[in-house]
Each structure stands twice: as structure tokens, then as C-alpha cells.
Scaffold this motif. Structure first.
Motif, PDB file in Angstrom:
ATOM      1  N   LEU A 261       0.979  -1.031  -0.358  1.00 41.73           N
ATOM      2  CA  LEU A 261       0.016  -0.112   0.107  1.00 41.73           C
ATOM      3  C   LEU A 261       0.517   1.211   0.235  1.00 41.73           C
ATOM      4  N   ARG A 262       2.025   1.546   0.551  1.00 42.28           N
ATOM      5  CA  ARG A 262       3.290   2.244   0.463  1.00 42.28           C
ATOM      6  C   ARG A 262       2.654   2.366  -0.928  1.00 42.28           C
ATOM      7  N   PHE A 263       3.511   2.102  -1.857  1.00 36.48           N
ATOM      8  CA  PHE A 263       3.528   3.092  -3.267  1.00 36.48           C
ATOM      9  C   PHE A 263       2.101   3.715  -3.654  1.00 36.48           C
ATOM     10  N   VAL A 264       1.483   3.508  -2.766  1.00 39.17           N
ATOM     11  CA  VAL A 264      -0.152   4.220  -3.895  1.00 39.17           C
ATOM     12  C   VAL A 264       0.450   5.519  -4.165  1.00 39.17           C
TER      13      VAL A 264
ATOM     14  N   CYS B 185      -3.987  -2.282 -12.466  1.00 37.92           N
ATOM     15  CA  CYS B 185      -1.607  -2.712 -11.215  1.00 37.92           C
ATOM     16  C   CYS B 185      -2.497  -3.278 -10.192  1.00 37.92           C
ATOM     17  N   PRO B 186      -2.601  -4.525 -10.115  1.00 35.00           N
ATOM     18  CA  PRO B 186      -1.664  -5.356  -8.699  1.00 35.00           C
ATOM     19  C   PRO B 186      -1.151  -3.992  -7.882  1.00 35.00           C
ATOM     20  N   LEU B 187      -1.135  -4.669  -7.171  1.00 39.72           N
ATOM     21  CA  LEU B 187      -0.541  -4.191  -5.406  1.00 39.72           C
ATOM     22  C   LEU B 187       1.146  -4.331  -5.523  1.00 39.72           C
TER      23      LEU B 187
ATOM     24  N   TYR C 285       1.952   4.852   6.906  1.00 43.40           N
ATOM     25  CA  TYR C 285       1.459   4.763   5.941  1.00 43.40           C
ATOM     26  C   TYR C 285      -0.362   4.821   6.448  1.00 43.40           C
ATOM     27  N   LEU C 286      -0.244   4.423   7.319  1.00 36.03           N
ATOM     28  CA  LEU C 286      -1.683   3.582   7.989  1.00 36.03           C
ATOM     29  C   LEU C 286      -1.611   4.132   8.496  1.00 36.03           C
TER      30      LEU C 286
ATOM     31  N   LEU D  27       1.257  -5.233   9.658  1.00 30.45           N
ATOM     32  CA  LEU D  27       0.825  -4.363  10.088  1.00 30.45           C
ATOM     33  C   LEU D  27       1.025  -3.300  11.231  1.00 30.45           C
ATOM     34  N   ALA D  28       2.035  -3.720  11.774  1.00 27.41           N
ATOM     35  CA  ALA D  28       2.735  -2.826  13.184  1.00 27.41           C
ATOM     36  C   ALA D  28       4.229  -2.333  12.084  1.00 27.41           C
ATOM     37  N   GLY D  29       4.608  -2.732  11.545  1.00 28.09           N
ATOM     38  CA  GLY D  29       5.681  -1.871  10.828  1.00 28.09           C
ATOM     39  C   GLY D  29       4.584  -1.070   9.750  1.00 28.09           C
ATOM     40  N   ALA D  30       4.309  -0.460   9.326  1.00 26.51           N
ATOM     41  CA  ALA D  30       2.871  -0.225   8.246  1.00 26.51           C
ATOM     42  C   ALA D  30       2.289   1.145   9.647  1.00 26.51           C
TER      43      ALA D  30
END
Length: 783
Positions: free
Chosen positions: A522-525, A570-572, A592-593, A720-723
Motif C-alpha cells: 500500500l506504501r506505493f499508492v 495494476c496489482p499492488l 502510511y496507515l 500491520l505493525a510495521g506499516a
């Protein structure tokens, strides 16, 4: 001379006259003679037999058979009549009674080669191959100068693939009767079978000169040309046959094979489809279509054709092996294993079937049985390098690390230029803890060309593991050739984005793998949105609320609600390739979340250290004030369906040392708990299990925001924790997933992560002891 003697002589003369007409082909005159005899002697066996024989020749098989039955009724020991009767019954399609009559004839005249030849033909038509061959061989031995017997045995040998015997028979027939068309054509086919296409071409051209419109000769000529690599001429030969006879199936099939050889796979597929449409009960047509469909990755259709071929020829191991391949590609692994076993029941020494069964059993997690199958395959075929690599992988998963490495070294020595072999060695060395040697082997694997989409996908993951993101993600695109991936309907609904101009266009960015992958990518969105694209983000329903917080998302689309219209997709996981991302340009800013404020407030209240409100009854707490205790989230197991779950997940009881760390409270942050762990969960004092109130990942994220640390195996909570930018300790097996790279204790993907790696495969005790010590040190600093 008596009156009876005169009568007998007169009848004999009439029979001789009938035979003369019969031999000259004047059948009506012959029949008149035989009928004349029967008017005067109705029970004359010779006249009955010969009259019946004439009727058979004239196509009146019912009358002919009836006459000959009368003949053998009058004279039971009458081999020629039994022979004629057998041929008549065969003409009626009554093979078994025909064979019984022909066998009676041979019993009465065992040295009669023509009778044996007729019996052999009937037995062959009935599928009694061995008996047919024996009868024809006896006929040739009794009468080596009998052309019909030599040709008949040659035809049978040709059909059975016995090239040497077919050549001998047709050569003998040619010497006896040089210009016979069937002999020339048969000898050409036999030469082709024996591996001499040049001589076959010469013989078939001789035959073709005599019969230029014969479709069988034209088809075999095309085969001879193709065997010489003259594919264009072969296609022309098959086309000439089909121009005269569009429904000639052998020419249609071989045209398909020739088109395949010329690289025209779709045209070949059309040929095979036409052949099956014309003759759905023809096993070679079904097999050819099935193999062509498989080559195009059309596995559901391929399975249907393999099923049809196996139903038509249940004794054909190749059809069962085709079914096994298709079922495996469709991830119907238990059925695939049964198909392999069906092939092995027919051909126990089929090494490829043992090899395929081993791989399938490995995918099913039946490692001991997989190793046994791999060993059996290599006993039969020690040269199967892919199979040796598969054995190495299975041994590694079983913990037999030394033998896993030894088998991989043998594979490398057998095929030094095979990337899969070096990869197998690299992973075996990594499992042993020899990281430097492992990296050298993996780099060698990455430098060699991959063989097929699966190995290219694996090569991509190796490059990613080594930190080569551009090369790795490029090779990883080969995953789309897997049936389970290629069937994704989004890919056929519009053009894919390759990183080009996107301003003012809508792009559907969608998940195609697990929750952890979705969270990671998701970081690339935001970068896609920054390039001017209107991002429609399709994710798993449990991630939707949280993913909506990603900057740049114009519309969130839970996958269970369908997707809107879009210009590009495009896939994630494909975004890093499209964006040209390298390890140095990786967007690693966190968080980023963002957790919705109402969820944060609700969970802050629920997890407040004070005693739980009366009646809630969800959490068990000790009476002491724990406001200074370290709050730790735990995720010790992921989905059982994960391909590496055996190596990445832990039973809860293994964390006893971690859970005993002083100054800590622990909270479950994984979605599902296995049955065995549920029993352990109820026995751990002070472990908070909030799962009953967790609706989706936004709730889990809100819980993590209340925690000081998350400890997780390689599963979604770690991502999830990292994001979220929360401190996370990730427990990794010796052979980690590609995203965690090698050696590092940190992660370029998640700056807040600390990695704890096994020093050797299966060594969770060492990892957990290190985690427990680090946790105790962290908690003591807090107190």
C-alpha cells in the motif's frame, strides 16, 4: 458304372465348373453351378459352402452365413468352411463368434497359413493383440513366401511400434511382390518408425507415384518430411491431403503437430479442436488437444480433454499423467495424487509419475511420503535433476539438512548450468546456517536462465531476497502464468499499467495475494496518485477501512462488492516494477496507515490498565497496577494455507519463555487461533485475548496503537505493525521470505522492525531465547 457313381461324377463336374467360374470372378455363373448341385443334392457340404462363399462375396452376408452353417452342420470337420463362416460373421461385426469359427478352422488345419492369417486379423480387430501377433507369426513361419501374411504381420508390428519386425515383414513382402502398393506404403511407415525418415520419404514417394490421392501415404510423407526438419514441406503435404479430404483426421492431427513445430500454437490448437469435434472418441485427438491446451495455460479445458482421453483409454498412463498435471496446476492436489497413482498402477516403473507424485505430496504437506516418491523416481532415473532438487527441498522441510545439501550438490554436479539446482543448494545451505555459501549459490542461480514460468517466478523471489528489486519483480511477473493467477478477471477487463503516462486516467490498484502483501505494498499508492492517476483501490474487505486512510486513494473498493469501471489496472505487488523502485528508492516512511479516530478511542478505553467494567468479562487481569508494564502484542501463527506455514508458525506453548518475561502484559493480535492453542490460551495468566471484539484490521491496528511492542512471526500482524510505525519484532525461519532479505536485523521496508532469525532451520529455541532476553531487558528499563 452304377447310376450313383454317374450322379456323383456329374455333380463333381458341375462343382469344378463352378469353381472355375468362381476363380475367374464370374460369381453369378459360379452360384448357378452350386445351386444346380444343391437342387439334386440339397445337403452337399461343398456346394453349401461354396454357394455361401459366393453370397458373402456379393454382400449378401446373411444368406451366405446361413448356407455355410448348413455346410458345417453336414460336415463338422471342414476347416475351409469354418474359415469362410468366420469371415462372414466378421463381416457382420460379430467378432467373438467369428473368432470362435476361425479358431475351429485352425484346430482342424493347424498348418494352414491362410487360416492362421485370417484368425490373426480377427484377433487384432478384437483387440487381442498378443494372440493376433502369435497367429500371424505362425502363418509367416509356415509360409514365408505368403505376401498377405507378411503384410498383415507388418501392419500389426507397425501399430504396436515394433519397428524392427515391421521392417523385416515389409521387406520380405517387397522381395516377394515388388510393386504392391500396400507393401510400399507400409515399408515407408516402418522406416519412419525405425528412425530413418530419409529412406521413408523415398519409399513413400514411390508409393505416392502409384497412388497420388492416397491420404495415408500423403500423411506419412508429411511425417517423414517433418522428421527431417522440413516443417514447411510437411505442412504443405498435410494441406494437400486435407484439400482433397477435409475430414481426414490423421492429416489434421499431424498438421497440428507441424504447426506447433513452426511455433504457430494457436493454429495448432484450432487443428486439434477440429479433430476432436470430428472424432471425440479418438484418444490421440483428445490427447493432442489436451497437451496443446496445457501449453497455452488453459488448464480447465486441458483437464476436460485429459479426462476424455483417460475415459477412452483407461490403460494409457500418459492420459492419467496429463490429468495429474492439470489437476496440480488447478490446485486440486489430492485428485492429482490419485491420478499419479492410477498411472503407476498401470506402469510401476514410470519415473516421471513417481516424481510428480512426490512434488504433489510435498505440496500437500505429506513430506515423508513425498521423500519416498522422490527416492523411487531417482532410483529409476538418477538423471532427473529437477527431481533431485525436489528431494532436496523435501528433505530440508523435514529437517534432514545434511542430506538436503548433499542431494543439491549432486544436482549441481549433474547440471552446472541449471539455476534450479544452484537455488536448491542455496536454500539448503541457508537452512544449515551457512549464509555466505548460501548467498553465493543463490547469486549463481539468479545469474542463470530460468526454465519455465515456475522456475522464473522462483528466480524472481531469489533476486528479491538478494535485494535486486527491479530484476526480481520483473521475473516475478511470471507468476501470472499460473492458472490460479491467470484466471483473475481484472486482468482481462482492461489494459495493464506499465508505469507510463497516467495523468487524468483512472487506475484500479488491486490485491492479488495475502493480507500481509496488501499491507506491505500500500506504501506505493501515493506515488501513483502523485503521477496524476485517479486511484481506485480494491482490497480485502477486512482491510478496506484502514486502506481508505492511504493518501491518494480516490475510492476504496472492498473486493466482495465488485470493482468499478477503470482505464488501467495494476496489482499492488506490481507497483514497484511499474514505478522502477530499487532498494535505495524504496518508500519506507511510516506510518502510511492511519487508524480511524473512533476506533482508537474505543480501544484506548477497552485496554485501559484499570479493572474492566463490571459485566464485560472479556479480559482477566491481575489486581496490581500495571500502568508501567510493557504492553506486548503477540502473533505466533498465520494461515495454515500458506505454502511455508510449517516453517514460519509456532504452537503457543513454545512461547512460554517469552510469556514469562517480567514486567510485561501480552495481547493477542492475530485473527485466528488454532484448536490446540485455544487450550493453552486459557491457561496463560494475564494474556489478553480481545478477538471477540475485533471486526477488521482497523480494530487490530487500534489495538496495536495501545501497545509498546508487537512480536510476530512472518504473517500479516508483522506488516500491520510495521506499516503503523509501531515497534515490531519479527521471528523468521532460517530460509526467510524474500522481503526480509539476508543477514539483516533491520528491514528497509519497516524502519521500526527488528528481525530475529533462526541460525539453522528449526532452531526456534535459539530465536525465542534471544527474544525473551531482549524483552526482559526492555521491560526492566521501563520499570
Amino acid at each position: 458304372m452304377s447310376d450313383s457313381a454317374v450322379e456323383e461324377a456329374d455333380l463333381a463336374a458341375i462343382l469344378r465348373s463352378g469353381l472355375a467360374h468362381h476363380g475367374a470372378g464370374r460369381l453369378d455363373d459360379a452360384y448357378a453351378c452350386y445351386a444346380s448341385v444343391l437342387e439334386r443334392d440339397p445337403l452337399n457340404p461343398d456346394a453349401l459352402h461354396l454357394a455361401g462363399a459366393v453370397r458373402l462375396s456379393q454382400g449378401a452376408t446373411g444368406e451366405g452365413v446361413a448356407r455355410i452353417w448348413e455346410a458345417v452342420g453336414q460336415l463338422p470337420v471342414f476347416p475351409q468352411a469354418w474359415n469362410s463362416l468366420g469371415l462372414g460373421l466378421k463381416a457382420q461385426g460379430r467378432l467373438e463368434p467369428a473368432i470362435a469359427c476361425l479358431e475351429r478352422a485352425v484346430e482342424q488345419a493347424p498348418e494352414d497359413a491362410p487360416l492362421l492369417c485370417n484368425l490373426g486379423g480377427a484377433l487384432w480387430d478384437a483387440g487381442r493383440t498378443g494372440e493376433a501377433t502369435d497367429a500371424l507369426r505362425r502363418a509367416c513361419a509356415l509360409a514365408p513366401d505368403m505376401v498377405e501374411a507378411q503384410v498383415a504381420l507388418g501392419r500389426v508390428a507397425l501399430a504396436l511400434g515394433q519397428g524392427g519386425e515391421a521392417l523385416a515383414c515389409y521387406n520380405a513382402a517387397l522381395a516377394l511382390q515388388p510393386g504392391r502398393l500396400e507393401t510400399l506404403a507400409g515399408l515407408g511407415a516402418a522406416l519412419l518408425l525405425a528412425g530413418d525418415p530419409v529412406a521413408a520419404e523415398a519409399m513413400l514417394r514411390r508409393a505416392g507415384a502409384a497412388a497420388p490421392d492416397d491420404p495415408g501415404i500423403g500423411t506419412d510423407l508429411g511425417r517423414a518430411l517433418q522428421a527431417q526438419g522440413r516443417v514447411d514441406e510437411a505442412i504443405a503435404a498435410f494441406g494437400a491431403v486435407l484439400a482433397r479430404l477435409p475430414d481426414h483426421l490423421p492429416a489434421r492431427l499431424h498438421l497440428g503437430f507441424a504447426l506447433q513445430a513452426r511455433g504457430e500454437a494457436l493454429a495448432a490448437l484450432d487443428c486439434f479442436r477440429a479433430a476432436v469435434a470430428a472424432a471425440p472418441a479418438l484418444p490421440p485427438a483428445q490427447m493432442a488437444l489436451a497437451v496443446a491446451l496445457a501449453g497455452q495455460g488453459l488448464w480447465p479445458e486441458a483437464l476436460a480433454s485429459f479426462d476424455a482421453a483417460a475415459a477412452l483409454r483407461p490403460d494409457d498412463p500418459a492420459a492419467h499423467m496429463g490429468r495429474a498435471s492439470a489437476l496440480q496446476m488447478l490446485e486440486r492436489r489430492a485428485e492429482a495424487a490419485e491420478a499419479c497413482r492410477a498411472a503407476l498402477a498401470l506402469q510401476p516403473g514410470l519415473a516421471e509419475a513417481h516424481a510428480s507424485l512426490g512434488v504433489i505430496l510435498q505440496e500437500l504437506g505429506e513430506l515423508e511420503a513425498a521423500v519416498a516418491s522422490h527416492r523411487q523416481a531417482l532410483t529409476l532415473r538418477p538423471d532427473l535433476v529437477d527431481e533431485r532438487c525436489s528431494l532436496s527441498h523435501a528433505l530440508r522441510d523435514l529437517g534432514a539438512l545434511d542430506e538436503a545439501a548433499a542431494q543439491a550438490r549432486i544436482a549441481v554436479s549433474q547440471r552446472p548450468g541449471k539455476g534450479f539446482a544452484h537455488a536448491s543448494l542455496g536454500f539448503a545451505l541457508l537452512a544449515q546456517g551457512h549464509v555466505d555459501e548460501a548467498e553465493a549459490s543463490l547469486r549463481m542461480a539468479a545469474s542463470l536462465p530460468a526454465e519455465g514460468p515456475e522456475q522464473r517466478t522462483s528466480a524472481g523471489m531469489i533476486r528479491l531476497l538478494l535485494g535486486d528489486l527491479p530484476g526480481g519483480f520483473a521475473d516475478y511477473e511470471a507468476r501470472w502464468l499460473r492458472p490460479s493467477m491467470a484466471a483473475n478477471p481484472i486482468r482481462s477487463a482492461g489494459p495493464a499499467w506499465d508505469g507510463g503516462q497516467i495523468a487524468g486516467r483512472s487506475i484500479l490498484v488491486y490485491c492479488e495475494q495475502g493480507l500481509g502483501d496488501s499491507i506491505q505494498f500500500l506504501r506505493f499508492v501515493p506515488e501513483v496518485a502523485a503521477r496524476g492517476g485517479r486511484v481506485l483501490l480494491a482490497v480485502q474487505p477486512e482491510l478496506a477501512a484502514l486502506a481508505a486512510s492511504v493518501p491518494g486513494v480516490a475510492q476504496i473498493c472492498p473486493l466482495d462488492q465488485g470493482v468499478p469501471a477503470f482505464d488501467l489496472h495494476c496489482p499492488l505487488v506490481g507497483l514497484p516494477l511499474a514505478l522502477g523502485t530499487t532498494l535505495d528508492t524504496l518508500p519506507a516512511e511510516t506510518p502510511y496507515l492511519t487508524v480511524p479516530a473512533n476506533r482508537l478511542a474505543a480501544w484506548a478505553d477497552r485496554l485501559r490498565p484499570a479493572p474492566a467494567p463490571a459485566g464485560l468479562g472479556l479480559f482477566r487481569r491481575q489486581g496490581a497496577d500495571r500502568s508501567r508494564y510493557l504492553r506486548v502484542g503477540l502473533a505466533w501463527s498465520g494461515s495454515r494455507d500458506h505454502g511455508n506455514d510449517r516453517n514460519r508458525s509456532l504452537p503457543l506453548h513454545r512461547l512460554a519463555g517469552v510469556l514469562a518475561a517480567p514486567g510485561c502484559t501480552f495481547h493477542v493480535v492475530q485473527k485466528d487461533v488454532r484448536e490446540a492453542d485455544m487450550r493453552a490460551l486459557g491457561q496463560i495468566e494475564g494474556l489478553v485475548d480481545p478477538r471477540g471484539l475485533v471486526g477488521d484490521l482497523a480494530d487490530t491496528a487500534a489495538i496495536m496503537q495501545q501497545l509498546d511492542l508487537v512480536i510476530s512471526v512472518d504473517t500479516a500482524p508483522a506488516h500491520l505493525a510495521g506499516a503503523l510505525g509501531r515497534p515490531v519484532w519479527v521471528l523468521l525461519p532460517a530460509v526467510p521470505d524474500w522481503r526480509w532479505l539476508l543477514r539483516r536485523a533491520d528491514s528497509p521496508w519497516y524502519p521500526s522492525a527488528r528481525l530475529f532469525r533462526q541460525k539453522q532451520a528449526g532452531d526456534w529455541d535459539g530465536v525465542l531465547a534471544e527474544v525473551a532476553a531482549a524483552l526482559a531487558e526492555l521491560a526492566s528499563a521501563r520499570l
